[in-house]
Design a protein around this motif. Structure first.
Motif, PDB file in Angstrom:
ATOM      1  N   GLY A   8       0.788  -1.218   0.000  1.00  0.00           N
ATOM      2  CA  GLY A   8       0.000   0.000   0.000  1.00  0.00           C
ATOM      3  C   GLY A   8       0.816   1.261   0.000  1.00  0.00           C
ATOM      4  O   GLY A   8       0.335   2.323   0.342  1.00  0.00           O
ATOM      5  N   GLU A 301      -7.198   8.526  -0.506  1.00  0.00           N
ATOM      6  CA  GLU A 301      -6.926   8.595   0.927  1.00  0.00           C
ATOM      7  C   GLU A 301      -6.816  10.076   1.278  1.00  0.00           C
ATOM      8  O   GLU A 301      -6.534  10.904   0.434  1.00  0.00           O
ATOM      9  N   LYS A 363      -4.959  -0.143  -1.691  1.00  0.00           N
ATOM     10  CA  LYS A 363      -4.451   1.038  -0.980  1.00  0.00           C
ATOM     11  C   LYS A 363      -3.352   1.717  -1.780  1.00  0.00           C
ATOM     12  O   LYS A 363      -2.642   2.562  -1.267  1.00  0.00           O
ATOM     13  N   GLU A 370      -6.093  -4.289  -0.222  1.00  0.00           N
ATOM     14  CA  GLU A 370      -6.924  -3.756   0.857  1.00  0.00           C
ATOM     15  C   GLU A 370      -7.974  -4.789   1.256  1.00  0.00           C
ATOM     16  O   GLU A 370      -8.519  -5.508   0.398  1.00  0.00           O
ATOM     17  N   ALA A 375     -12.162  -1.183   3.132  1.00  0.00           N
ATOM     18  CA  ALA A 375     -12.169  -0.312   1.940  1.00  0.00           C
ATOM     19  C   ALA A 375     -13.153   0.838   2.111  1.00  0.00           C
ATOM     20  O   ALA A 375     -14.278   0.656   2.568  1.00  0.00           O
TER      21      ALA A 375
END
Ligand code: SF4
Ligand code: SF4
Length: 472
Positions: A8, A301, A363, A370, A375
């Motif tokens: 990630g 994110e 990610k 993920e 999620a």
């Protein structure tokens, strides 16, 4: 660090070693290869941050309420704190030291970066002096854009986003109640005529100077949805690099005109249907996350809450080491990923008959990494005769919190996955898997931590091609 990438992304930004795609001039690729918004591939590796330094705006859009703020909300124009140019400098340097994926600094509201120009310019000048390789990016409604194109070029701003929702002022009058131009407020169709002329002029001026332009259009059902086909044609003719059609976000609690009058946004499938009609026109951006105006991190994110003003040091100095190290790792990883992706796409094209939508929990790093329950969004790919194409994302509420999942939340996730046949994730429990199956959606964690496209090709073959069985 490569291990962290597959998991990630490491906590420390990138360049790519990959060559320009065959359909792109090398000098264009050089500009976009590290830009997570201008290159779909780059968004797996690189991060952006926005600083809200230019709050004044010269128009009113029916979908905007600049007074509204909610830290849990993720949509353009929403911001928790406005910054002075010096506060923005401290914040950007702090983030660059902590988030090595950082490659782009954008000024994207609330307000208009070109109208509130002095603050935009002061911010960019201060930061370019400290972090010379960071890409500078602005978003604007376009009204004041022609006044600043030459300065943008002088400051090496080579990415500009212009929000263009109409090329017909009659339609514009349904979106913009007024504009402020030449010390005067203009209303209705007259206001939209001026805005339209300024937007087209700005776009042509940017193209003449080799500045890459992305056009954002808000899809407003019943107002401009079909009209966006015309908008796509106009902006393509004027040299736009990308067209990003975004769904209207409308809710009465946001206090916007559209929210309060019940104007709905499009469904995910309505948006996809319009995007499909635009195929062949100006190149589409389909991976936009409609980020907050103070977003920090990879697309999808938001680490903004880690970098609020009260957490910033008074004195900052930029340390390029982490970003440089991350770039080296990404250069290698990205080369591998591009080769794997290309093989997977060819394989699917060669054997495909029918197209299906797959949702992937990731990610970053271009991998299936993920957990289903963790999620907050799924990336959606169409797999079939055209190969493997990223077609969008679906935001969801996180299903699993502290080891427990609520059925009602899962129902929401399943509803958000409308049209999807298969979900790939790093881990999924029996209960959500069974509920997805009952809704007609297959789910698997068999491809945990593998490249997305390789996983999609195998899953497609297994499920729909009848050539290999699904992994047990
Ligand atoms: S241009 Fe941006 S800040 Fe201004 S009203 Fe429209 S959405 Fe809001
Ligand atoms: S709103 Fe869209 S274009 Fe802007 S930073 Fe986010 S993903 Fe990129």
């Amino acid at each position: 660090m490569r291990a962290k990438l597959s998991n990630g992304g490491c906590s420390s930004s990138s360049c790519g070693s990959s060559e320009a795609p065959r359909d792109m001039a090398p000098e264009i690729w050089e500009k976009i290869k590290d830009h997570p918004c201008y290159s779909e591939e780059a968004h797996h590796y690189f991060a952006r941050m926005h600083v809200a330094v230019a709050p004044a705006c010269n128009i009113q859009c029916h979908y905007c309420n600049r007074k509204y703020d909610c830290a849990n909300e993720s949509r353009p124009g929403v911001v928790s704190e406005k910054l002075t140019p010096d506060q923005a400098r401290r914040k950007v340097v702090t983030v660059a030291n902590e988030v090595p994926q950082l490659s782009v600094l954008g000024i994207a509201g609330p307000g208009d970066a070109c109208y509130d120009w002095k603050k935009t310019k002061a911010t960019f000048s201060a930061i370019a002096g400290e972090i010379p390789d960071i890409k500078l990016c602005i978003s604007t409604n376009g009204l004041a854009l022609p006044d600043h194109v030459d300065e943008l070029a002088e400051m090496n701003v080579d990415h500009v986003t212009v929000t263009i929702n109409m090329v017909d002022p009659e339609i514009g009058a349904k979106i913009y109640p007024w504009i402020y131009y030449k010390n005067k407020r203009w209303f209705g169709v007259e206001a939209s005529e001026i805005l339209h002329e300024r937007q087209m002029l700005g776009l042509e001026m940017l193209a003449e100077r080799g500045i890459l332009t992305k056009i954002n259009s808000v899809m407003i059902p019943g107002v401009n949805d079909e009209h966006l086909i015309e908008v796509n044609r106009w902006v393509k003719e004027r040299g736009a690099f990308l067209h990003n059609v975004m769904p209207l976000i409308s809710d009465p609690v946001h206090g916007t005109h559209y929210g309060l009058t019940g104007q709905r946004g499009p469904t995910a499938m309505e948006l996809k249907s319009l995007q499909d009609k635009l195929d062949g026109g100006a190149k589409l951006m389909r991976h936009c996350r409609q980020c907050r105006a103070d977003a920090v991190g990879l697309l999808g994110e938001d680490r903004g809450q880690e970098f609020t003003l009260d957490q910033l040091p008074e004195q900052v100095s930029y340390d390029p080491a982490k970003r440089a190290a991350y770039r080296e790792v990404v250069a290698q990883e990205r080369g591998d990923h591009v080769a794997a992706k290309s093989a997977a796409v060819e394989e699917v094209r060669a054997g495909a008959a029918q197209s299906f939508l797959f949702a992937v929990a990731t990610k970053g790093g271009g991998r299936v990494n993920e957990h289903f329950g963790h999620a907050r969004e799924f990336q959606v790919y169409e797999v079939g005769a055209k190969g493997i194409e990223f077609v969008g994302h679906r935001k969801v509420e996180q299903y699993c919190l502290g080891g427990f999942g609520e059925d009602a939340t899962l129902d929401g996730v399943i509803a958000a996955l409308e049209g999807v046949s298969f979900v790939l994730c790093a881990k999924i429990g029996d209960c959500p898997k069974d509920m997805l199956k009952a809704a007609g959606i297959e789910a698997s964690d068999d491809w945990a931590f593998e490249y997305i496209e390789t996983s999609l090709a195998e899953a497609y073959r297994g499920k729909f091609g009848g050539q290999v069985a699904l992994r047990a």
